[in-house]
Write a protein that holds these residues in place. Structure first.
Motif, PDB file in Angstrom:
ATOM      1  N   LYS A 110      16.367  27.556   8.833  1.00 20.22           N
ATOM      2  CA  LYS A 110      16.574  26.728   9.847  1.00 20.22           C
ATOM      3  C   LYS A 110      18.053  27.055  10.948  1.00 20.22           C
ATOM      4  N   ASN A 151      18.326  19.095  13.903  1.00 18.03           N
ATOM      5  CA  ASN A 151      17.931  19.944  15.218  1.00 18.03           C
ATOM      6  C   ASN A 151      19.882  19.262  16.260  1.00 18.03           C
ATOM      7  N   MET A 195      17.957  19.811   9.512  1.00 14.82           N
ATOM      8  CA  MET A 195      17.054  19.254   9.873  1.00 14.82           C
ATOM      9  C   MET A 195      16.761  19.150  11.638  1.00 14.82           C
TER      10      MET A 195
END
Ligand code: ASP
Length: 466
Positions: free
Chosen positions: A375, A340, A338
């Motif tokens: 995402k 990255n 979440m």
């Protein structure tokens, strides 16, 4: 007169019966003529001679692959003439009356022998003759039995069989789509690479346990274990974790093999679950052949590979999914995902089933929360317009109460190939295509007529000269 099957003659010794089928072979011994008659259950020896002039005269004219109906008396063979190689080897039919139902040209290759060594393009051009041969007939029957046992198993486990569209929108599974033009200029369907999105939407629809034996289409080069269209056992379950799916798949194949191939055994029970990293380090492959004895035709080395990476680098220096974009991240890596972080190291809840060195199934627990799916797409560099275009309907559906879910899709052609000890999937696909995706029987793929192209609003750009 009612026709009986050749295999049923055993129960009619001394009686007059009628059988029908193909002339498998003719042996003319001068005064006596023997014919092996073939139907879907096997062979029956028919005998005729001067003592039945009418039948004898007709039988003398027939050739291989003619279709005949024969009435005669079933007689037990003397002990020394019993043929143990055929089911009806203890009897023969003494022909009294023969009707030719249709004649046959001499087939381009002999059907009473194994066709495996023959030119494959010729076998595929005359597939309807190739399928008459004993081994191919047995392969088709074995395929049907596997499908049947599979359906019974899944229905028994509370699954609902649901079919999904073949004319649909593009489904990203990592291969090129086959597209179908429509009469709306510039508008195309895509043939599904798998029913992935539909099966997930069936979970949203509250079906909870779905399966189907589905045809999938992927425009990629054929190999010994790949065809442009292939058949998967596709299933999806709600309210499950990875292990529930693996256990179910293991129980399914174990049960089906025990019922249909009692001579076969599994190398490992229960099947190992090996992390991707470990399998790559140990064997340099994510589908190693772990049979103890590779010469043993009855050994099945089945295991699962788990903990695959979520992403792999794409050709443009970005990231792409390893399995499909719907796969959920491994729970331990959710936070990094979440945020990255460490994209290349993130693990997913994807799993594969491997049998004797073949990838025989893939699947995953899915990202059922819209933020997670979004995402994944963002990490892959999809902008909002692309997300809406390809995944808008999934993200929309996911706003209406989605159960946690996951599934798997075992490749049935590959499994039949392995179970039948065949060297490639074309031996177990009824109407297979050549290595270049060509069907020599129908000539597909082929050009459209100019008026069809006009209807579809399509102009063909001639290929550039090499
Ligand atoms: N749709 C996937 C495939 O065809 C299987 C799955 O994830 O269930 O490989």
């Amino acid at each position: 007169m009612t026709r009986i099957l050749t295999s049923e003659t055993l129960a009619h010794i001394g009686e007059t019966v009628t059988v029908a089928g193909w002339v498998h072979s003719v042996r003319d011994h001068g005064k006596v003529l023997f014919i092996d008659l073939r139907d879907r259950t096997g062979l029956l020896q028919v005998v005729s001679g001067g003592w039945t002039p009418e039948a004898y005269e007709v039988l003398k004219t027939v050739g291989p692959e003619w279709v005949v109906q024969i009435t005669g008396t079933v007689a037990a063979r003397p002990e020394k003439l019993v043929n143990p190689d055929i089911i009806t080897g203890t009897v023969e039919l003494q022909a009294a009356q023969v009707t030719v139902l249709s004649e046959s040209l001499t087939p381009p290759f002999p059907i009473d022998q194994d066709t495996v060594e023959l030119d494959e393009e010729m076998r595929l051009k005359y597939r309807y003759l190739d399928l008459r041969s004993q081994r191919m007939h047995a392969n088709m029957t074995a395929r049907a039995k596997l499908f049947d046992a599979t359906r019974r198993f899944f229905v028994g486990e509370g699954f609902t069989e649901i079919d999904t569209p073949v004319l649909t929108a593009t489904t990203p599974e990592g291969a090129r789509d086959y597209v179908v033009p429509t009469r709306k200029p510039g508008q195309f369907y895509a043939l599904p690479q798998s029913p992935q999105q539909f099966k997930q939407l069936l979970m949203v629809a509250g079906m909870e346990r779905y399966f189907q034996i589905a045809r999938c289409f992927r425009d990629e080069d054929s190999r010994k274990d790949r065809q442009p269209e292939f058949t998967q056992l596709d299933f999806e379950m709600s309210f499950v974790e990875q292990e529930d799916i693996l256990t179910l798949a293991e129980r399914w194949l174990t049960k089906v093999v025990a019922a249909l191939y009692p001579e076969k055994h599994f190398t490992f029970t229960p099947w190992p679950r090996i992390p991707y990293k470990e399998v790559m380090e140990k064997y340099g492959s994510d589908k190693p052949d772990l049979r103890v004895n590779k010469d043993d035709p009855n050994e099945l080395a089945a295991f699962f590979v788990v903990d695959f990476p979520m992403f792999e680098p794409d050709e443009k220096g970005g990231w792409t999914f390893m399995h499909n974009p719907f796969t959920s991240i491994h729970p331990t890596d959710l936070e990094r995902f979440m945020n990255n972080q460490d994209i290349g190291e993130l693990l997913s809840q994807q799993y594969d089933m491997v049998v004797n060195g073949y990838e025989t199934a893939s699947g995953s627990i899915r990202a059922h929360k819209p933020v997670e799916l979004r995402k994944t797409l963002e990490i892959m560099g999809f902008d909002e317009a692309r997300i809406q275009l390809n995944f808008g309907h999934m993200l929309e559906a996911f706003q209406y109460g989605v159960p946690p879910h996951g599934g798997m899709a075992p490749g049935l052609d590959r499994l039949v190939m392995i179970l039948q000890n065949e060297p490639n999937i074309r031996e177990v696909i009824p109407f297979a295509k050549t290595g270049t995706g060509f069907d020599p029987m129908t000539g597909a793929p082929s050009a459209l007529r100019p008026d069809q192209l006009t209807d579809l609003g399509i102009a063909i750009i001639p290929p550039k000269a090499a």
